[in-house]
Design a protein around this motif. Sequence first.
Motif, short mmCIF file in Angstrom:
data_model
loop_
_atom_site.label_atom_id
_atom_site.label_comp_id
_atom_site.label_asym_id
_atom_site.label_seq_id
_atom_site.Cartn_x
_atom_site.Cartn_y
_atom_site.Cartn_z
N SER A 182 13.06 38.84 -9.88
CA SER A 182 12.31 39.41 -11.00
C SER A 182 12.12 40.89 -10.73
O SER A 182 11.47 41.27 -9.74
N LEU A 220 20.28 32.02 -11.84
CA LEU A 220 19.48 32.11 -13.06
C LEU A 220 19.33 33.53 -13.55
O LEU A 220 18.60 33.80 -14.52
N SER A 223 18.72 27.30 -5.85
CA SER A 223 19.10 28.56 -6.49
C SER A 223 18.01 29.57 -6.24
O SER A 223 16.97 29.25 -5.65
N ASN A 224 18.24 30.81 -6.67
CA ASN A 224 17.17 31.79 -6.56
C ASN A 224 17.17 32.74 -7.74
O ASN A 224 18.10 32.76 -8.55
N ARG A 225 16.11 33.48 -7.83
CA ARG A 225 15.91 34.36 -8.98
C ARG A 225 15.19 35.61 -8.52
O ARG A 225 14.21 35.54 -7.77
N LYS A 257 12.35 34.55 -5.90
CA LYS A 257 11.94 33.15 -5.92
C LYS A 257 13.11 32.29 -5.46
O LYS A 257 14.20 32.33 -6.05
N ILE A 300 18.49 37.71 -13.70
CA ILE A 300 17.40 38.62 -13.40
C ILE A 300 16.48 38.70 -14.60
O ILE A 300 16.91 38.87 -15.71
N SER A 301 15.18 38.54 -14.36
CA SER A 301 14.21 38.62 -15.45
C SER A 301 13.25 39.76 -15.21
O SER A 301 13.09 40.24 -14.09
N PHE A 359 22.69 34.29 -7.46
CA PHE A 359 21.48 34.45 -8.28
C PHE A 359 21.74 33.77 -9.61
O PHE A 359 21.96 34.40 -10.63
N LYS A 369 14.44 28.44 -4.96
CA LYS A 369 14.16 27.11 -5.49
C LYS A 369 14.84 26.04 -4.64
O LYS A 369 15.96 26.26 -4.14
N GLU A 401 6.24 29.28 -15.38
CA GLU A 401 7.47 29.86 -14.84
C GLU A 401 7.48 29.88 -13.32
O GLU A 401 8.53 29.78 -12.69
#
Length: 306
Positions: free
Chosen positions: A160, A23, A156-158, A142, A25-26, A21, A144, A186
Amino acid sequence: MNPRLVRGSQPTSFMRQIFLFFLGISLLQTCLAPAHAQGDDVELRDTLEKAYLKWRDAMLRQDALAWAGSISRYRQTVIRNQVVSERQPFPDAVFDSPVVPPLLTGLRLLEAQAVGETAHLVYYGKIDMGQGKELVRDNLLKLKFARENGVWKYDSNRVSRMDKAPPEVLKALQDGTRPEFLDSAEFTPPGKMPPTPPLCRVPDFKAGYKLESFGYQTTLSANGSSYEPVQDGLNQQILIGGLVKGRNEVTLFIKPVPRPEGEKPVLQIRVYLVPDDPAKPSREVLRWAAPESGVPEKVTLPIEVK
């Protein structure tokens, strides 16, 4: 240059999951648009999911060759440079993680979108990363992707987190409403990947820096790598390429920016050696602060390490 399997080279403890992960965690706190058709591209979804599952399989099998062939050149290089800068073995450290790449089974696709040479898949549902059933919650995922030589590769992935999202956002997602945030920047593929960075050197020492920049927009450059500008904030991270015995240097590119009335500008940087033993303290090798008389547009700071 494709940095496939540069073995024998040697990131921080965060590298144990940065490759998964990357990027981070948002927190999502947005509103929703009225319901309408998803409009996802079935063929694109199928192609991208196959690319992700190829990467996932390589990770689970700890197959370095398959991993290198399934991930974008940009991300592979970034990961390699971070691992090397942490003085960890590459590619072995890529697989040293308790985090499991999640299956897509049971997740609801919100969007499949491609723009230029980039694309993403966005899902909602219970994302299981092997962290224990009590921690598996409904979140956004998400994935990518980047297209290289006509072939889509995982990048990559993210995740949320949705635990603090407004109740109406959660309700609408659970009801199948398409969220408005999918139309935001975003959640829109950028169209073009960043330039692939050069392969960094294998350092003698793991090093980090702390940059405080208030009243300035400051960009740090070292070892052929440039970092995101810092403006009215603080940035602290591992130095890509670390430090070697003898002479080293870092360069700051500085632009003054307005400050609130009565607040003085502050610009200072610390560079320090990070011991392999986390129980031992770091050792400062550079401390520099901007003089009150003003700063130049560019300053190069030497660092001697014995």
